[in-house]
Motif scaffolding. Structure first.
Motif, PDB file in Angstrom:
ATOM      1  N   PHE A  49      -7.436   2.149  -3.864  1.00  0.00           N
ATOM      2  CA  PHE A  49      -6.440   1.074  -3.790  1.00  0.00           C
ATOM      3  C   PHE A  49      -7.128  -0.294  -3.714  1.00  0.00           C
ATOM      4  CE2 PHE A  49      -4.075  -1.748  -0.845  1.00  0.00           C
ATOM      5  CZ  PHE A  49      -2.973  -2.022  -1.644  1.00  0.00           C
TER       6      PHE A  49
ATOM      7  N   PHE B 117       0.830  -1.206   0.000  1.00  0.00           N
ATOM      8  CA  PHE B 117       0.000   0.000   0.000  1.00  0.00           C
ATOM      9  C   PHE B 117       0.867   1.259   0.000  1.00  0.00           C
ATOM     10  CE2 PHE B 117      -2.375   3.241   2.549  1.00  0.00           C
ATOM     11  CZ  PHE B 117      -3.343   3.527   1.595  1.00  0.00           C
TER      12      PHE B 117
ATOM     13  N   TRP C  54       2.250   1.877  -3.427  1.00  0.00           N
ATOM     14  CA  TRP C  54       1.159   2.337  -4.299  1.00  0.00           C
ATOM     15  C   TRP C  54       0.886   3.822  -4.060  1.00  0.00           C
ATOM     16  CZ3 TRP C  54      -3.741   4.406  -3.774  1.00  0.00           C
ATOM     17  CH2 TRP C  54      -4.600   4.300  -4.881  1.00  0.00           C
ATOM     18  N   CYS C  55       0.873   4.240  -2.797  1.00  0.00           N
ATOM     19  CA  CYS C  55       0.614   5.639  -2.462  1.00  0.00           C
ATOM     20  C   CYS C  55       1.758   6.551  -2.916  1.00  0.00           C
ATOM     21  CB  CYS C  55       0.414   5.794  -0.955  1.00  0.00           C
ATOM     22  SG  CYS C  55      -1.156   5.157  -0.340  1.00  0.00           S
TER      23      CYS C  55
END
Length: 387
Positions: free
Chosen positions: A113, A91, A94-95
């Motif tokens: 997400f 995560f 991804w951010c």
């Protein structure tokens, strides 16, 4: 004679129905792993903080002493902390590619997400793990944890409706085939076989008749207070090591005790005693005694780790290897995708089909709710022929 002076308390409930495949009651009660660390303590080392995972979640008070925070972190199992760290890393990456702060981003970012994962085919159960991991690291939104956010809750419900779980209805491998193989080479004669097939056979038989998790099997000990063979090896009682905390901490100690009766030959099958788990465990303990360096029941049988306690990952590999070896010994191709955890589904489902109540199965396996069995372990088991 019992190895210790005091006897081990025998549980009060045993399965009344004896599976025809084993003629031995299921254990009573009311996942190749990484190399060992090389520590020479008597039992596996206790759980410790894992990787880069925080000691506690971001919403916990930061003014607490470090040792208090470390104790709080132990509320989650080491495997859970490793899993959460891995999911959080995904995560966070991804951010970062989107210029967002993973620890304080808006709920819309988290939902985007999750939607991307769902679009890629991730299951609702996988999404739920991601949510749990994000909730540990992410700051609360409007005073509520991410896992309790209404939009997240509704998203997870919607994902389950779009992609409902489809539990397997047919086991990946055939129990009767494996049992037939265990009665011949390379698993027999037990007094002459190599240590490896002896170890694999003992581990597989114990996994089948106990319906226990691999972690529960790994925790079993041969210390005098944890192991007792009945007169003439008529039975064996096994307890986990002192201080062991099961996957479900509320599991009563009685449910962690494994009681097995010996399996005698029958008129219909003179070779049935070759499947006796008590016999296999007795032989395994005697053969491993000369190089044993741990009181843990299952220890490594080769390499630099010989004699040291086996990890859960390696024990899982042993169970899969035992099934694979059983198939190959009969000249059969082993099914793909076999997992050690499947022994619980195969054994418990067969017991259910033989008349054992779901309540009794759940008590032996340590499942908190009957829905666990009916949802995940109720397989279509054909009639077994152990011959």
């Amino acid at each position: 004679a019992p190895p210790g002076g005091s006897s081990v308390e025998e549980p009060t409930m045993v399965f009344r129905t004896v599976p025809a495949a084993l003629h031995s009651p299921l254990a009573d009660s009311p996942e190749t792993g990484p190399p060992l660390s090389g520590e020479r303590n008597n039992m596996a080392p206790p759980a410790r903080s894992v990787g880069s995972a925080p000691l506690v979640s971001g919403r916990d008070p930061g003014y607490l002493p470090e040792n208090v925070l470390n104790t709080i972190s132990q509320a989650r199992a080491p495997s859970t902390r490793r899993l959460y760290t891995l999911k959080w890393s995904v995560f966070s990456t991804w951010c970062s590619t989107r210029g967002k702060d993973p620890a304080s981003c808006d709920i819309s970012v988290i939902l985007s997400f999750l939607q991307e994962l769902l679009d890629k085919g991730r299951s609702p159960s996988t999404l739920k793990v991601y949510v749990a991991a994000i909730a540990v690291f992410h700051a609360p939104i409007a005073g509520r944890s991410i896992g309790k956010n209404n939009l997240v809750v509704q998203f997870l419900k919607g994902s389950r409706r779009i992609n409902p779980s489809r539990p397997h209805t047919i086991p990946a491998w055939d129990l009767s085939t494996v049992l037939r193989a265990l009665k011949g080479p390379p698993f027999e004669p037990l007094t002459m076989v190599d240590l490896k097939p002896l170890t694999l056979k003992a581990a597989l038989l114990l996994a089948l008749v106990s319906v226990k998790r691999v972690g529960d099997l790994q925790a079993l000990s041969i210390s005098p207070s944890c192991l007792e063979f009945g007169p003439g090896d008529s039975k064996v009682i096994l307890k986990p090591r002192h201080g062991y905390v099961p996957k479900v901490p509320s599991t009563p100690f009685r449910a962690q005790v494994v009681t097995l009766s010996a399996l005698p030959s029958s008129e219909g099958d003179q070779e049935l005693s070759l499947l006796c788990p008590v016999r296999a465990l007795r032989m395994y303990i005697e053969r491993s005694a000369p190089f044993r360096q741990s009181e843990q029941l299952f220890i490594c049988f080769g390499g630099r780790s010989k004699g040291h306690p086996v990890t859960k990952q390696r024990l899982s590999r042993w169970i899969v290897d035992a099934i694979t070896l059983a198939y190959s010994s009969l000249g059969l191709e082993c099914p793909v995708g076999i997992r050690a955890h499947s022994t619980r589904g195969v054994a418990s489902s067969w017991a259910w089909s033989s008349g054992v109540s779901i309540a009794e199965i759940c008590a032996a396996a340590g499942w908190a709710s009957p829905s666990t069995f009916t949802r995940f372990y109720s397989l279509d088991i054909p009639a077994l022929q152990a011959g």
